[in-house]
Design a protein around this motif. Sequence first.
Motif, short mmCIF file in Angstrom:
data_model
loop_
_atom_site.label_atom_id
_atom_site.label_comp_id
_atom_site.label_asym_id
_atom_site.label_seq_id
_atom_site.Cartn_x
_atom_site.Cartn_y
_atom_site.Cartn_z
N THR A 1 0.96 -1.13 0.02
CA THR A 1 -0.01 0.07 0.04
C THR A 1 0.81 1.22 0.03
OG1 THR A 1 -1.96 1.19 1.04
CG2 THR A 1 -0.26 0.16 2.43
N TRP A 2 0.18 2.29 -0.59
CA TRP A 2 0.91 3.60 -0.41
C TRP A 2 0.66 4.27 0.50
CZ3 TRP A 2 4.78 5.34 -3.44
CH2 TRP A 2 5.01 4.63 -4.57
N ARG A 3 1.23 5.13 1.35
CA ARG A 3 0.91 5.92 2.62
C ARG A 3 1.48 7.08 2.13
NH1 ARG A 3 1.26 1.67 7.31
NH2 ARG A 3 1.64 -0.30 6.09
N GLU A 4 0.81 8.21 3.12
CA GLU A 4 1.34 9.57 2.73
C GLU A 4 1.95 10.02 4.07
OE1 GLU A 4 -1.92 12.05 1.77
OE2 GLU A 4 -1.38 11.44 -0.54
N VAL A 5 3.40 10.40 3.97
CA VAL A 5 3.93 10.79 5.52
C VAL A 5 4.37 12.11 5.24
CG1 VAL A 5 5.86 10.20 6.73
CG2 VAL A 5 4.61 8.27 5.59
N PRO A 6 3.66 13.09 6.03
CA PRO A 6 4.40 14.41 6.35
C PRO A 6 5.69 14.61 7.34
CG PRO A 6 2.44 14.22 7.60
CD PRO A 6 2.61 12.84 6.96
N ILE A 7 6.47 14.99 6.86
CA ILE A 7 7.83 15.33 7.69
C ILE A 7 8.11 17.00 7.74
CG2 ILE A 7 10.17 15.19 7.96
CD1 ILE A 7 8.84 12.42 7.98
N ASN A 8 7.86 17.41 8.92
CA ASN A 8 7.95 18.84 8.99
C ASN A 8 9.38 19.18 9.69
OD1 ASN A 8 5.13 19.65 8.59
ND2 ASN A 8 4.81 18.60 10.52
N PHE A 9 9.93 20.36 9.08
CA PHE A 9 11.21 20.82 9.55
C PHE A 9 11.01 22.29 10.02
CE2 PHE A 9 12.62 17.32 6.50
CZ PHE A 9 13.61 16.96 7.24
N VAL A 10 10.98 22.45 11.17
CA VAL A 10 10.77 23.82 11.83
C VAL A 10 11.75 23.96 12.53
CG1 VAL A 10 9.11 25.18 13.03
CG2 VAL A 10 8.27 23.19 11.52
N LEU A 11 12.24 25.40 12.58
CA LEU A 11 13.27 25.83 13.46
C LEU A 11 12.64 26.54 14.52
CD1 LEU A 11 15.66 27.65 10.76
CD2 LEU A 11 16.10 25.68 12.17
N ALA A 12 13.18 26.44 15.81
CA ALA A 12 12.43 26.81 17.09
C ALA A 12 12.83 28.26 17.13
CB ALA A 12 13.22 26.19 18.44
N PRO A 13 11.59 29.07 17.45
CA PRO A 13 11.96 30.51 17.25
C PRO A 13 13.02 31.06 18.37
CG PRO A 13 9.78 30.03 18.29
CD PRO A 13 10.49 28.73 17.87
N VAL A 14 13.66 31.98 17.98
CA VAL A 14 14.78 32.43 18.86
C VAL A 14 14.03 33.59 19.60
CG1 VAL A 14 16.92 33.73 18.97
CG2 VAL A 14 16.40 32.13 17.32
N ASN A 15 14.09 33.54 20.90
CA ASN A 15 13.67 34.47 21.80
C ASN A 15 14.23 35.56 21.90
OD1 ASN A 15 11.07 34.81 23.23
ND2 ASN A 15 11.68 33.52 25.05
N ALA A 16 13.78 37.08 22.03
CA ALA A 16 14.36 38.19 21.58
C ALA A 16 14.88 38.56 23.11
CB ALA A 16 13.53 39.25 21.08
N GLU A 17 14.25 38.10 24.05
CA GLU A 17 14.41 38.57 25.49
C GLU A 17 15.12 37.55 26.09
OE1 GLU A 17 11.35 40.17 27.68
OE2 GLU A 17 10.51 41.50 26.06
N MET A 18 16.04 37.71 26.91
CA MET A 18 16.59 36.66 27.99
C MET A 18 16.08 36.67 29.23
SD MET A 18 19.24 35.29 26.42
CE MET A 18 20.37 34.61 27.43
N PRO A 19 15.82 35.53 29.99
CA PRO A 19 15.15 35.48 31.03
C PRO A 19 15.99 36.17 32.20
CG PRO A 19 15.73 33.23 30.28
CD PRO A 19 16.04 34.10 29.29
N LYS A 20 15.17 36.65 33.07
CA LYS A 20 16.02 37.54 34.23
C LYS A 20 16.18 36.64 35.31
CE LYS A 20 14.42 41.70 32.50
NZ LYS A 20 13.87 42.98 32.76
#
Length: 137
Positions: free
Chosen positions: A118-137
């Motif tokens: 059988t044929w199967r459809e397989v999605p593969i996601n490549f997503v970069l994690a967002p870079v936080n502009a603020e550093m935790p205090k």
Amino acid sequence: MVRSAASVRALRTRLSATLAPPLLAALLAAGCASQAVGPGETADWKPQTPNAPAVYPSESKMNNEQGQVLLRVLTGPDGRPTRVEVQKSSGFNRLDQAAVDAVRRWQFKPLPQDGTITWREVPINFVLAPVNAEMPK
């Protein structure tokens, strides 16, 4: 209808005395299937764990390449991929190739042992994690 392993074993024991093994196997496969899949339809694509995720190419990370690759995977009755094709590209060859390379090594849910492929459809996601502009205090 989904049956528990115990009820399948009990049914197999009761039927094995009266039915030939090939007929018994066909009846059990039909009764235990979670959903019917006709010819040309996509079966449950979820891989069996633990399958290694696709490796995000380092050069793609450096170039902020992201996207989803949609693969068509032909699997044999044992759930092993026999053919992997890019159905819809992410737009980046490196990501597409990384997805294909990973899925070629995957093991999918086996199908009934009737020679079905059988044929199967397989999605593969490549997503970069967002870079936080603020550093935790």
